[in-house]
Design an enzyme around this catalytic site. Sequence first.
Site, PDB file in Angstrom:
ATOM      1  N   LYS A 125       0.801  -1.349   0.094  1.00  0.00           N
ATOM      2  CA  LYS A 125      -0.052   0.017  -0.152  1.00  0.00           C
ATOM      3  C   LYS A 125       0.936   1.308   0.034  1.00  0.00           C
ATOM      4  CE  LYS A 125      -4.214  -1.833   0.123  1.00  0.00           C
ATOM      5  NZ  LYS A 125      -5.176  -1.507  -1.251  1.00  0.00           N
ATOM      6  N   GLU A 143     -10.104   5.661   2.923  1.00  0.00           N
ATOM      7  CA  GLU A 143     -10.613   4.478   3.440  1.00  0.00           C
ATOM      8  C   GLU A 143      -9.605   3.475   3.727  1.00  0.00           C
ATOM      9  OE1 GLU A 143     -10.179   4.810   0.246  1.00  0.00           O
ATOM     10  OE2 GLU A 143      -9.605   2.701  -0.053  1.00  0.00           O
ATOM     11  N   SER A 149       1.514  -9.700  -0.807  1.00  0.00           N
ATOM     12  CA  SER A 149       1.247  -8.217  -0.645  1.00  0.00           C
ATOM     13  C   SER A 149       1.442  -7.521   0.623  1.00  0.00           C
ATOM     14  CB  SER A 149       0.026  -8.052  -1.063  1.00  0.00           C
ATOM     15  OG  SER A 149      -1.150  -8.525  -0.322  1.00  0.00           O
TER      16      SER A 149
END
Lengths: 394, 256
Positions: free
Chosen positions: A85, A107, A374
Amino acid sequence: MSKGKFGIHGGQFVPETLMNAINEFEEAYNHYKNNPEFVSELNTLMREYAGRPSRLYYAEKMTKDLGGAKIYLKREDLNHTGSHKLNNCLGQCLLAKKMGKTRVIAETGAGQHGVATATVAALLGLECEIFMGKEDTIRQALNVYRMKLLGAKVNAVETGTMTLKDAVNEAMREWTNRVSDTHYVLGSVMGPHPFPTVVRDFQSVIGKEIKAQLMEKEGKLPDVVMACVGGGSNAMGAFYEFIKDKSVKLIGCEAAGLGVNNPKNAATIANGTLGIFHGMKSYFCQNEYGQIAPVYSISAGLDYPGIGPEHANLSDTGRASYVPITDDEAVDAFEYLSRTEGIIPAIESSHAVAHCMKIAPIMDKDKIIVVNLSGRGDKDVAAIARYRGEDIHD
Amino acid sequence: MTDIKNAFKNGKAFIPFITAGDPDLETTEKLLVAMSENGADIIEIGIPFSDPIAEGVVIQEADLRSLASGTTTDKIFDMVKKVRPMVKCALAVMTYMNPIFVYGTDKFMSKCKECGISAVIVPDTPFEEKSELSESCSKYGVELISLIAPTSNDRIKMIAKEAQGFVYCVTSMGVTGVRNKITTNIGEMVQLVKSVKDIPCAAGFGISTPAQAKEISKYADGVIVGSAIVKIIAEHGKDCLAPVCDYVKSMKEALL
């Protein structure tokens, strides 16, 4: 006039109040994306702050144990903040700062995007507010406190299913309330144009690195690249570089919750139909009247009723395939990777590991699978203990 | 279809919004008749959506109450068709893109025509995306209402040039809901619209009192009120008829 199309998908379905803000964002992105100063600033942050390039690790024990294809793990879990991210947050927050914005909102589902946004906001001196479904603040309590430590305000969203979808609703509502000084750092390859393109571009470093690293280690392209898919940002980041390399099979792993035939799932490609929601035309889990379904997954990060428009198009054209993975399979993979390689993966990423465990044994030994890992699983440890019925007093 | 145009001929127009099926469709049916008799010039019928991103808490909750009571788009159309002869004013539908698209845009607009609904308002479909709706709208003579916002600035003329029915001037930032003060320069917004097209302008988002309505009607041709009415319905449930009628009457009087 509709912009940002991927086949029939995409577009800009947002209230008029936001149109000038997203147009301004698009202009800024087009201006800065090839600006040498911006690119160099971003690359420096990626290298010095995030710790890129992330490793491409040969999972030798796992490969031998499964007895088939050679397995590489792209270690996005080793990024600063513990997931992919950060790549997008560094890009978008830097852009927001160039645009003169002083506040960012975002969010978050599992909290990884919220933590990454709060982190970069702290670094760049931006005010930060995060919207997170109340259910997720319970599932991911550790990340809530991380965000607070980083100086962000966390709003627990109590509408709808109190998960990621509702957090997106609330972040969009807040953006319409305050656009002049605020940028909405959307965390996935979804929402209105230009977000799906911008987020993909900032995440595409994953696939570019995979290609270069594997070329160095093996002198060839991978046979399969796989990643978990909620909105789809880590998958899009891993896939994008390989779309033109037709020999590389691209597989997205969706959250099937209790099973694709059980209403408690979030497998959008398996069960979704065409719709227009959260700014984009794409596939959504919904009923025959277009009411969005209350989806479910053990993974807060994949617990989303839609999928990014570029993925929807990759599915339409057959360039990528999407497979459903259940909670049980993901938890097994979570534990398997922990024991086999000493790597605790995020429960999101475990969906991709689970599919790898299914297909590696039936592939030849000279084939190569790259799994995009991830995120790391520290945040999930308490939830997995609960899932297994163990009390760890969290 | 001239229903919308006629609605602006009796002084400044009063345009109330209600969520269909809140608390149930029988009440909505009665409200349509009663509001039209008490001064409504156009009624906006909200088709509930699970995730209404332009709505504040009051209308979000109304949508959820309605859906929980089993309301569907088909049941709403059936109700409107039945009651339409008794409703004296023009009708518009307000909903989100997904309920229209998934129902089938063409089928949706043909149903509107069949039920005597003159216009649709779709807050998550901006100018750039209106081709998703416009073909079916014109095929069935349903007017597609354009919205302009306090942030629209240079976009207002572009939007107004192609506007139909009336222009919905969003008077507050953020979502629907009652505001104590309206600070947007509505006069300027309306002027920009009228400089390119002779079309009525109705203002909404945040308006709740007769005094606010009177003030805004100095600049706009009509006033739209949603949350204030939905709040009354939430408080009184099935017994909301009398208080809603009193409210509608007081608002229309302020506009005459």
